[in-house]
Structure formats: structure tokens, C-alpha cells
Design a protein around this motif. Structure first.
Motif, short mmCIF file in Angstrom:
data_model
loop_
_atom_site.label_atom_id
_atom_site.label_comp_id
_atom_site.label_asym_id
_atom_site.label_seq_id
_atom_site.Cartn_x
_atom_site.Cartn_y
_atom_site.Cartn_z
N SER A 57 0.87 -1.18 0.00
CA SER A 57 0.00 0.00 0.00
C SER A 57 0.91 1.23 0.00
O SER A 57 2.14 1.11 0.05
CB SER A 57 -0.96 -0.03 1.20
OG SER A 57 -0.35 0.49 2.35
N GLY A 58 0.32 2.40 -0.07
CA GLY A 58 1.10 3.64 -0.19
C GLY A 58 2.15 3.81 0.88
O GLY A 58 3.25 4.33 0.63
N THR A 59 1.84 3.36 2.09
CA THR A 59 2.77 3.50 3.21
C THR A 59 4.11 2.81 2.93
O THR A 59 5.15 3.26 3.42
CB THR A 59 2.13 2.93 4.49
OG1 THR A 59 0.85 3.55 4.65
CG2 THR A 59 2.96 3.19 5.74
N SER A 133 -4.60 14.15 3.66
CA SER A 133 -5.96 13.64 3.52
C SER A 133 -6.77 13.66 4.81
O SER A 133 -8.00 13.59 4.77
CB SER A 133 -5.93 12.21 2.98
OG SER A 133 -5.02 12.11 1.92
N ASP A 160 4.55 13.30 -0.37
CA ASP A 160 3.51 12.28 -0.41
C ASP A 160 2.35 12.86 -1.22
O ASP A 160 1.62 13.73 -0.75
CB ASP A 160 3.10 11.94 1.03
CG ASP A 160 1.84 11.08 1.10
OD1 ASP A 160 1.27 10.75 0.04
OD2 ASP A 160 1.44 10.72 2.23
N GLN A 183 -5.10 3.18 -4.86
CA GLN A 183 -6.54 3.23 -4.52
C GLN A 183 -7.14 4.62 -4.37
O GLN A 183 -8.24 4.76 -3.87
CB GLN A 183 -6.79 2.42 -3.24
CG GLN A 183 -6.47 3.11 -1.92
CD GLN A 183 -5.01 2.98 -1.49
OE1 GLN A 183 -4.14 2.84 -2.33
NE2 GLN A 183 -4.75 3.06 -0.21
N LYS A 184 -6.41 5.64 -4.86
CA LYS A 184 -6.97 6.99 -4.74
C LYS A 184 -7.34 7.51 -6.14
O LYS A 184 -8.26 7.00 -6.72
CB LYS A 184 -5.98 7.89 -4.01
CG LYS A 184 -5.48 7.32 -2.66
CD LYS A 184 -6.40 7.57 -1.49
CE LYS A 184 -6.05 6.81 -0.24
NZ LYS A 184 -5.05 7.43 0.62
C1 PLP Z 1 -4.10 6.98 1.62
C2 PLP Z 1 -2.92 7.76 1.95
C3 PLP Z 1 -1.68 7.17 2.28
C4 PLP Z 1 -1.37 5.72 2.20
O1 PLP Z 1 -2.10 4.90 2.95
P1 PLP Z 1 -2.07 3.34 2.65
O2 PLP Z 1 -3.20 2.89 3.50
O3 PLP Z 1 -0.79 2.80 3.09
O4 PLP Z 1 -2.32 3.15 1.19
C5 PLP Z 1 -0.61 8.01 2.51
N1 PLP Z 1 -0.72 9.34 2.47
C6 PLP Z 1 -1.87 9.95 2.16
C7 PLP Z 1 -1.90 11.43 2.09
C8 PLP Z 1 -3.01 9.19 1.89
O5 PLP Z 1 -4.15 9.80 1.56
#
Ligand code: PLP
Length: 368
Positions: A57-59, A133, A160, A183-184
Motif C-alpha cells: 500500500s502507499g505506506t 488527507s 507524499d 486506490q486513490k
Molecule cells: C491513503 C494515503 C496514504 C497511504 O495509505 P495506505 O493505507 O498505506 O495506502 C498516505 N498518504 C496519504 C496522504 C493518503 O491519503
């Protein structure tokens, strides 16, 4: 149910179909061709020298950047959950860091940040959200990047952009690394992290790779040959290629950015016309974010009565914030219906008589 949360976003039918093909092996010319196309389309989206796709995931990409782009001390901007996460990643690896902490509606103060950079020569990387976010605030990342580079060219700017890439055109001239996720705005299932790198970041990575799974030096070496260090998230990469092609078919990136901006602006105006308070002092385009005592009640009624799923807040504003997504190929009638439903909910809560204001203002602003 209409899914209008700022991540995950709905996956378009054409993309679901593209991802329904039988699994192919990742070490084959067939997959490498798909990977190569996705790579070049991504480079255009990011506007950067290199792009990496990571199965996480993004993290995961946030962690990879902390590991590989910061070797001495980090400066972390925390205006919400995701900024806070960079600090937590540093702490998990015992990496020294300083944090600028703000209320979640507040963008970082550029002067404060520059002072810290000027005074602490040990800082070699800045970690910041483009859109935080948690509250929907837009940080002035491009301005920060330009001004920091003017004083200290060696400081890595890690942005980010998980809720900014694919939302608006980002000037990456002075940004070293830009993070995104599937997923965004890219309307894919979760599980793929994306990372854009510019020349200085590439040099830093090539000079020293850190870690194992998230070692960017290893990844860079492989992905330049259209393959991945570990098993690729093949289905998601196929989906990504299809999505980037779909964006092109629907008018291209510029149109996507303009439509998103128009929807976000018109939606905020409609919400204000209903008497709502837009939470962030500098709203990002990814979402409309409203602070309201009845946010929880509004969300419940939207879901049970009108079939609209929007997001709430987290932590101290968990029950008092609601967030409507604008990322991705959102149809105008979807935002319009969500706003109309919100106006109906306000009437049922006895707050305001229904008179069609939300849709009138939204349509006027969107089509003006
Ligand atoms: C969704 C998001 C993430 C990543 O979250 P994951 O759950 O790991 O995909 C990171 N930074 C922002 C600003 C986000 O909106």
C-alpha cells in the motif's frame, strides 16, 4: 451504493474487466511489455526521470523513502494522520527527526520550515504531504521545494502525493521523490505503491540502497529492465496500464485535472451555500472536507436513506468531519446526487428547508 470516499475510490468497469484475465507469469516478455507501457505512461503522469512500482500500500513507498533518501536526520511536516506517519516510520527505524506540528486544517508555514533547515545542517530530507488527507489541507510543497533547494541543494524533498498525483498538475522541478498509491486518484484496488524519482534522488539511491524488500537501489536496477526485484503485483500493474490508457481515452491528464478542479470548486461552493464550514484553510482538490457537529448523523442518513457513502474524520475530528471524494473519473451526476442528498438530510434533521440550493449552486459553478 455510491462510493465517494477519498480512498478507496471505485474501480471502473473497464479496469475490472482488464484485471479479470488469467494470471500471467511475471518473468515473461508478455508481462515485461505491459510493465514497460505502464512505466512510460507513469513517467508522463509524474513528470519525473524515473518511476517505481512497489507491491505494497502507499505506506510502503513512504517507508522506502525514509529508508533510502534520509541518511542523517528528517524534517517531518505533521498536519494530520499521514504527516504523523512519516514521524512514526522514522521512530520505528530509530532515525532522528524533527516535526512541525499544526492543527489539521492548517498548511505548514514556509518561513518556519526554512528557519529549521537553515539552522540544522544535519537534516538531509523533508517529508511532507501535498494533500494531507486527514483534513484535506493543501501544503505549498512546490514553493517549499523551490525555496529549500535555493538554500540547501542537498536536502531531499519527499512529497507524499497519494491524494494529489492524478488530481492536479504538480510542478516536480524541485521535488526529488513523489509518492502515490493505487486506490486513490488512479481508481484501482489497494496494493500498489508508486514512486517518482528525479535525478538527485536517483543518484542518492544509486549511491546507497538501504533495506531489503524496500531497497530502492535493487528495485531501480530491475525496473529499468521492465521487471521487479520481487514478484510483481501483476494484476494491479495490468489494471494500472488500463487505467492510464482509459484516462488518455477520456481526454487525457489535462482534462482530468480541469474536471477535478471544477468539481471540487463547485462542490465546496454548494456546501457553503448550504451553510457548511469548509474545514481546511487551504483546501486541496482531492476532496471536500466539512467540519460539522452533525457530521456522523449526516453520513449515516446518507448511507441508509440515499445510498451515498462518504468518509468521516479520524481521531479528534472523527465524528465531526465529513469528506467527499473528487479524485478520479467521477461523473458530475455522482457529486450532484451526493450534494442533493446532503441537502435532503439537512431538511430531515430540521436544520434547513429543502429548496434545491445545493444542486443549483453546484450546476451553476460547474457549467459556468
Ligand atoms: C491513503 C494515503 C496514504 C497511504 O495509505 P495506505 O493505507 O498505506 O495506502 C498516505 N498518504 C496519504 C496522504 C493518503 O491519503
Amino acid at each position: 451504493m455510491l462510493l465517494l470516499t477519498p480512498g478507496p475510490t471505485p474501480v471502473p468497469e473497464a479496469i475490472r474487466v482488464a484485471m479479470s484475465t488469467p494470471t500471467i507469469h511475471h518473468r515473461t516478455p508478455e508481462f515485461e511489455a505491459i510493465f514497460g507501457t505502464a512505466r512510460s505512461l507513469l513517467k508522463r503522469l509524474f513528470g519525473m526521470e524515473e518511476v517505481l512500482m512497489l507491491a505494497s500500500s502507499g505506506t510502503g513507498a513512504m517507508e522506502a523513502c525514509v529508508l533510502n533518501l534520509c541518511h542523517s536526520k528528517a524534517l517531518v511536516v505533521n498536519s494530520g494522520k499521514f504527516g504523523e506517519r512519516f514521524g512514526k516510520i522514522c521512530a520505528a527505524y530509530g532515525k532522528e527527526y524533527v516535526e512541525i506540528k499544526n492543527e489539521w486544517d492548517t498548511p505548514v508555514d514556509v518561513e518556519t520550515l526554512l528557519e529549521i533547515i537553515e539552522e540544522d545542517s544535519r537534516i538531509d530530507a523533508i517529508f511532507i504531504q501535498i494533500c494531507e488527507s486527514a483534513g484535506g489541507v493543501r501544503h505549498p510543497v512546490e514553493e517549499i521545494a523551490r525555496k529549500v533547494k535555493a538554500i540547501r541543494n542537498d536536502v531531499m524533498i519527499v512529497a507524499d502525493g497519494i491524494t494529489a498525483v492524478g488530481v492536479e498538475k504538480i510542478d516536480t522541478t524541485h521535488i526529488d521523490a513523489l509518492i502515490s498509491g493505487s486506490q486513490k486518484a488512479l481508481m484501482l484496488p489497494p496494493g500498489l505503491a508508486l514512486l517518482g524519482l528525479n535525478t538527485d534522488a536517483i543518484a542518492k539511491v544509486e549511491n546507497k540502497g538501504v533495506g531489503y524488500y524496500f531497497n530502492l537501489k535493487t528495485e531501480l536496477k530491475n525496473q529499468r529492465k521492465n521487471t521487479t526485484a520481487w514478484t510483481a503485483a501483476t494484476t494491479l500493474v495490468i489494471g494500472l496500464k488500463a487505467m492510464l490508457e482509459l484516462i488518455e481515452e477520456q481526454g487525457g491528464l489535462e482534462k482530468l485535472y480541469t474536471d477535478t478542479e471544477k468539481r471540487a470548486h463547485a462542490c465546496n461552493e454548494a456546501l457553503k451555500a448550504l451553510g457548511f464550514h469548509i474545514y481546511p484553510k487551504a483546501p486541496a482538490r482531492a476532496m471536500s472536507s466539512v467540519l460539522d457537529e452533525d457530521a456522523l448523523k449526516i453520513r449515516k442518513l446518507l448511507k441508509t436513506t440515499y445510498g451515498v457513502n462518504i468518509a468521516g474524520g479520524q481521531d479528534h475530528i472523527k465524528d465531526t468531519l465529513f469528506r467527499i471524494n473528487h479524485m478520479g473519473l467521477v461523473a458530475v451526476y455522482e457529486t450532484a446526487w451526493a450534494l442533493n442528498a446532503i441537502e435532503l438530510v439537512l431538511a430531515s434533521l430540521g436544520r434547513r428547508a429543502y429548496d434545491g440550493t445545493a444542486n443549483r449552486v453546484f450546476s451553476e459553478r460547474f457549467y459556468q
